[in-house]
Design a protein around this motif. Structure first.
Motif, short mmCIF file in Angstrom:
data_model
loop_
_atom_site.label_atom_id
_atom_site.label_comp_id
_atom_site.label_asym_id
_atom_site.label_seq_id
_atom_site.Cartn_x
_atom_site.Cartn_y
_atom_site.Cartn_z
N HIS A 136 9.83 -18.34 -116.96
CA HIS A 136 10.84 -18.59 -117.99
C HIS A 136 10.51 -19.80 -118.85
N ASP A 137 9.72 -20.73 -118.29
CA ASP A 137 9.39 -21.96 -119.01
C ASP A 137 7.91 -22.03 -119.38
N GLU A 143 8.10 -13.42 -119.25
CA GLU A 143 9.07 -13.66 -118.19
C GLU A 143 9.13 -12.44 -117.27
N LYS A 194 18.44 -22.14 -119.39
CA LYS A 194 18.57 -21.55 -120.72
C LYS A 194 19.86 -22.03 -121.40
N ARG A 197 19.71 -25.28 -123.10
CA ARG A 197 18.90 -25.29 -124.32
C ARG A 197 19.45 -24.35 -125.40
N LEU A 199 20.02 -21.18 -125.19
CA LEU A 199 19.37 -19.87 -125.19
C LEU A 199 20.28 -18.85 -124.51
N GLU A 201 21.71 -16.31 -121.92
CA GLU A 201 21.56 -16.24 -120.47
C GLU A 201 21.28 -14.80 -120.07
#
Length: 206
Positions: A136-137, A143, A194, A197, A199, A201
């Motif tokens: 995810h990062d 992902e 997320k 940030r 983003l 979910e």
């Protein structure tokens, strides 16, 4: 003149749908480099027994019958999904076909959703299920989502990965910390990351 008009029409068509053309090119490239699906195990029963043994080793108190049932479902149910979804290629190639509308399902989180739903139908009392996400990062990697099982109260690090996406319906399974390809994080932690940030979910495995 007819040939010229035909050629012009073809060029216009390609310019109108550049995204689809690029997706088709990507499909052929992935077909060339995607990992091949491994052959099915020689003996399903031996494989089920091995998975069940691994589940039992996750902690005390796991019911052997539940371990065997979970192992059987984890191994055989994804094969049923593969038939229903007409999976005939490596995972990344099939992803491309799903995104092009050529296949109904088969993205990683869809495999995980359906396997989790099927396992939960058994009402296990001595096996706990988790959802985990990797990459995810990591901006340059896709992902990926999976199901992880553990003993009651266990964490994903103490569990076993049940990943039907990786080999297109042929189950990958191993202890979480022994999975050399992915670093798994609890889904709730990823969603919190997320959210912080701004983003969505959601699972975005493609």
């Amino acid at each position: 003149m007819a040939d010229l008009r035909t050629g012009t029409a073809m060029v216009v068509s390609l310019l109108i749908k550049p995204a689809r053309v690029l997706a088709v090119i990507a499909l052929f490239l992935l077909a060339a480099c995607g990992a091949p699906r491994p052959d099915p195990p020689v003996s399903d029963q031996r494989e089920i027994a091995a998975i069940a043994e691994g589940i039992l080793a996750l902690g005390p108190g796991i019911d052997p019958e539940e371990a065997e049932a979970a192992a059987r479902i984890a191994l055989l149910y994804p094969r049923q999904l593969a038939r229903e979804w007409n999976v005939t290629d490596s995972a990344l190639v099939h992803n491309t076909k799903v995104n092009l509308g050529l296949r109904p399902r088969g993205l990683c989180f869809q495999w995980a959703d359906d396997l989790e739903t099927r396992l939960r139908q058994e009402g296990f009392e001595t096996i706990e299920m988790h959802r985990a996400i990797a990459n995810h990062d990591v901006s340059y990697r896709i992902e990926h989502s999976t199901v992880i099982v553990s003993a009651p109260g266990g964490t994903i690090s103490e569990g076993m990965v049940l990943d039907p996406w990786r080999y297109g319906g042929l189950l990958f399974w191993d202890e979480t910390l022994d999975d050399e390809r992915y670093r798994w994080v609890e889904r709730s932690e990823v969603f919190a990351w997320k959210r912080a940030r701004g983003l969505p979910e959601v699972e975005t495995g493609s």
